[in-house]
Design a protein around this motif. Structure first.
Motif, short mmCIF file in Angstrom:
data_model
loop_
_atom_site.label_atom_id
_atom_site.label_comp_id
_atom_site.label_asym_id
_atom_site.label_seq_id
_atom_site.Cartn_x
_atom_site.Cartn_y
_atom_site.Cartn_z
N THR A 502 0.83 -1.21 0.00
CA THR A 502 0.00 0.00 0.00
C THR A 502 0.87 1.26 0.00
OG1 THR A 502 -1.77 -1.15 1.20
CG2 THR A 502 -1.81 1.25 1.23
N ASN A 503 1.87 1.27 0.86
CA ASN A 503 2.77 2.43 0.92
C ASN A 503 3.55 2.60 -0.38
OD1 ASN A 503 1.86 2.73 3.50
ND2 ASN A 503 3.71 1.97 4.50
N SER A 504 3.96 1.47 -0.99
CA SER A 504 4.71 1.52 -2.25
C SER A 504 3.86 2.10 -3.37
CB SER A 504 5.21 0.13 -2.63
OG SER A 504 6.08 -0.39 -1.65
N ILE A 505 2.57 1.72 -3.39
CA ILE A 505 1.68 2.24 -4.43
C ILE A 505 1.43 3.73 -4.22
CG2 ILE A 505 -0.69 2.13 -5.32
CD1 ILE A 505 -0.61 -0.88 -4.79
N GLU A 506 1.27 4.13 -2.97
CA GLU A 506 1.03 5.54 -2.67
C GLU A 506 2.19 6.42 -3.11
OE1 GLU A 506 -1.62 7.18 -1.62
OE2 GLU A 506 -2.74 5.30 -1.74
N ALA A 507 3.39 5.84 -3.14
CA ALA A 507 4.58 6.63 -3.52
C ALA A 507 4.70 6.82 -5.03
CB ALA A 507 5.84 5.96 -2.98
N SER A 509 3.62 7.88 -9.01
CA SER A 509 2.99 9.06 -9.61
C SER A 509 1.51 8.80 -9.86
CB SER A 509 3.68 9.40 -10.93
OG SER A 509 3.41 8.41 -11.90
N GLU A 510 0.74 9.85 -10.03
CA GLU A 510 -0.70 9.70 -10.24
C GLU A 510 -1.00 8.93 -11.52
OE1 GLU A 510 -3.08 10.39 -8.12
OE2 GLU A 510 -1.54 11.03 -6.71
N LYS A 513 -0.46 5.21 -10.86
CA LYS A 513 -1.55 4.68 -10.02
C LYS A 513 -2.84 4.54 -10.82
CE LYS A 513 -0.93 7.65 -6.55
NZ LYS A 513 -1.11 8.31 -5.24
N CYS A 517 -5.00 1.09 -11.64
CA CYS A 517 -6.45 0.98 -11.43
C CYS A 517 -7.13 0.39 -12.66
CB CYS A 517 -7.04 2.35 -11.11
SG CYS A 517 -6.66 2.95 -9.45
#
Length: 567
Positions: A502-507, A509-510, A513, A517
């Protein structure tokens, strides 16, 4: 012990250099002592029964002349002549090397550089081995905690180089590593006992027993990796392998994983022109056994329709049937019989993520086990089922309990549970990944073990993350990996692999991400060609963004498909 290790290091230096003596020793007058610290037979104190590879009564290499054969093999690998081993023969002939009195043990030790060995193209691993042995003269000042403290450590490192030269002996491409970062392979660690148990069950089943295997464990413990390792064995043994995976988003679609497994297998005949004769043979047998019923199966398996020459547009999809699912179960059983008899090979069906299986698929697996294993099976049919599921996610699922009642049909379930890796297994994993002996990586692997609790997926992702952050990096000058132990120790991490992802995905770029999705909307994996089509429709740079996620270790890309790493 330091004197023995140092002296043996000088012998190694001469062997690997082709008989040249270290310049430092040439410049230093050693008095009457010869053979680089080993005295002649007239010296008064002998080292009785000396064996440089003896480890406290255990771990001795027990074959006669084994010590010498180790160096003979090394000489052969590097095209050095037999004459180059003269120093070794002299040093270890008869009762063993002669040793000076204890109070004078370090008298002849001086610093020796291994740069001349590197200039001769000797692998870095051997140069480092000699340097670590000679570093006894400096009490570890040159290589800090890497110098040897016991002769058994030298033995263990040499044995690794001989047993696995591609990992521990030959130079690694640090230039490539500095570009790509750390790459985690698909080698399986610490699951040999479980793999052997599955193989034994497989052999009994194809010989006529009624057994199947389920692998279970928490997320990230390597269930799918173990299953795919077994799949390699099936293929090597001449068997047929069908692979399917249930998806949480497709639980409402009956037979989804089964259809995918059979369809992918049939697709092999369409993709390879060399299999044209086998394709025709299969088509003939299907038509012979199933007749007009084959088109019902072709609705479920589109590639089979192509093999049979059926036009999908003309297949009737809404025929009335009192029990269409029962018919498909029957046809799947007949199709497995056709595959097994046509190619004279056992058929293995592997279904992953059984916790998300639908009732129709579970009933079909039950029927396959009932009809194709044990006494009810045709003598020409051999069928084996292997399934994986996540521990703790099937307890209230009545569908799963259906599969577990196969003892009513005399089909015995062999359950294989996967736990987290123990620290020694993790040390081996880190050692082989970095191509450094466990002696050198143990301090790093100890930190990783305590941070990940031995979860294999967590270990892989953490090591990739450390590489991205520069805390685990390739050294071009030393031609090996190095790390910042203190900074890694102080790094704060989430308690489990889910939060780490989760933290890796949050880091990210938009854009990346958003692309993840899009991929997630189509299940746990998708074809690159399909993503390219979506890229045109959505006018988004999906492929490049997904490749970025691959580089970050969040996706795997294999055989033209993107897969989520955690699935």
């Amino acid at each position: 012990m330091d004197g023995i290790i140092y002296s043996l290091g000088i012998v190694f230096y001469e062997i690997f250099s082709g008989g040249e003596r270290p310049v430092e020793l040439e410049q230093k007058q050693i008095g009457e002592t010869t053979n680089y610290g080993f005295e002649t037979a007239g010296t008064e104190e002998l080292s009785e029964g000396f064996n440089p590879f003896h480890q406290g009564g255990t771990g001795t290499i027990d074959s006669d002349g084994a010590e010498l054969s180790i160096y003979r093999n090394l000489l052969s690998d590097y095209n050095l002549s037999d004459d180059d081993s003269t120093s070794y023969d002299m040093a270890f002939q008869g009762d063993g090397p002669r040793k000076k009195r204890a109070q004078n043990e370090n008298y002849n030790m001086c610093s020796v550089s291994v740069e001349p060995l590197k200039e001769k193209g000797i692998p870095s691993s051997l140069c480092d081995l000699v340097a670590n042995m000679l570093d006894c003269a400096n009490k570890g000042n040159l290589s800090k905690d890497e110098s040897y403290h016991d002769i058994s450590e030298v033995r263990d490192d040499l044995k690794l180089m001989l047993d696995k030269p591609s990992i521990y002996l030959y130079n690694q491409d640090m230039g490539m590593a500095s570009t790509t970062g750390l790459q985690i392979g698909d080698t399986m660690f610490g699951r040999n006992a479980e793999l052997s148990a599955i193989k034994e069950t497989y052999r009994r089943t194809v010989a006529g027993d009624s057994e199947f295997v389920t692998i279970y464990g928490h997320s990230g413990t390597g269930k799918s990796t173990l299953a795919h390792e077994f799949g390699k064995y099936v293929l090597f043994d001449g068997g047929l392998l069908l692979l399917g995976k249930f998806d949480q988003r497709q639980q409402g679609t009956p037979f989804s994983a089964l259809a995918s497994a059979f369809n992918q297998y049939c697709g092999i005949f369409l993709q390879n022109c060399e299999l044209a004769s086998s394709r025709q043979k299969l088509a003939h047998q299907v038509n012979h056994v199933l007749g007009s019923e084959a088109h019902h199966l072709a609705k479920l398996i589109p590639n089979l329709a192509v093999i049979l020459g059926l036009e999908l547009n003309f297949i009737i999809h809404n025929e009335g049937c009192a029990n269409a699912q029962k018919r498909l179960q029957y046809l799947l059983c007949r199709f497995v019989e056709v595959l097994s008899s046509t190619f004279a090979a056992p058929v293995t069906l592997f279904l992953d993520d059984l916790q998300w299986a639908d009732s129709a698929s579970i009933a079909a697996v039950n029927q396959l086990l009932l009809e194709l294993t044990g006494g009810l099976a045709s003598q020409k049919t051999h069928f084996f089922f292997l399934g994986c599921y996540r521990e703790g996610e099937t307890g209230n699922n009545p569908l799963w309990k259906t599969l577990c009642v196969n003892d009513l049909f005399n089909a015995r379930s062999i359950d294989v549970k996967l736990d987290r890796m123990d620290e020694e297994t993790l040390t081996t994993m880190v050692s082989e990944t970095l191509c450094l002996s466990p002696r050198l990586t143990r301090s790093l692997s100890s930190i990783i073990y305590h941070k990940t609790k031995g979860n294999p997926l967590f270990v892989s992702q953490l090591m990739i993350s450390l590489s991205k952050e520069g805390l685990l990096r390739p050294s071009l000058s030393r031609r090996r990996w190095e790390w910042d132990k203190e900074k890694i120790q102080c790094q704060k991490l989430p308690d489990d692999v889910v939060m780490f992802f989760t933290n890796s995905i949050e880091a990210l770029s938009e854009d990346v991400k958003a692309s993840l999705c899009v991929l997630s909307c189509f299940g746990s994996s998708a074809e690159s060609a399909f993503i390219k089509t979506m890229e045109g429709l959505l006018q988004k740079n999906l492929l490049n963004n997904l490749d970025t996620a691959v580089e970050e270790g969040l996706l795997d890309k294999k055989d033209g498909r993107y897969h989520f790493s955690h699935d």
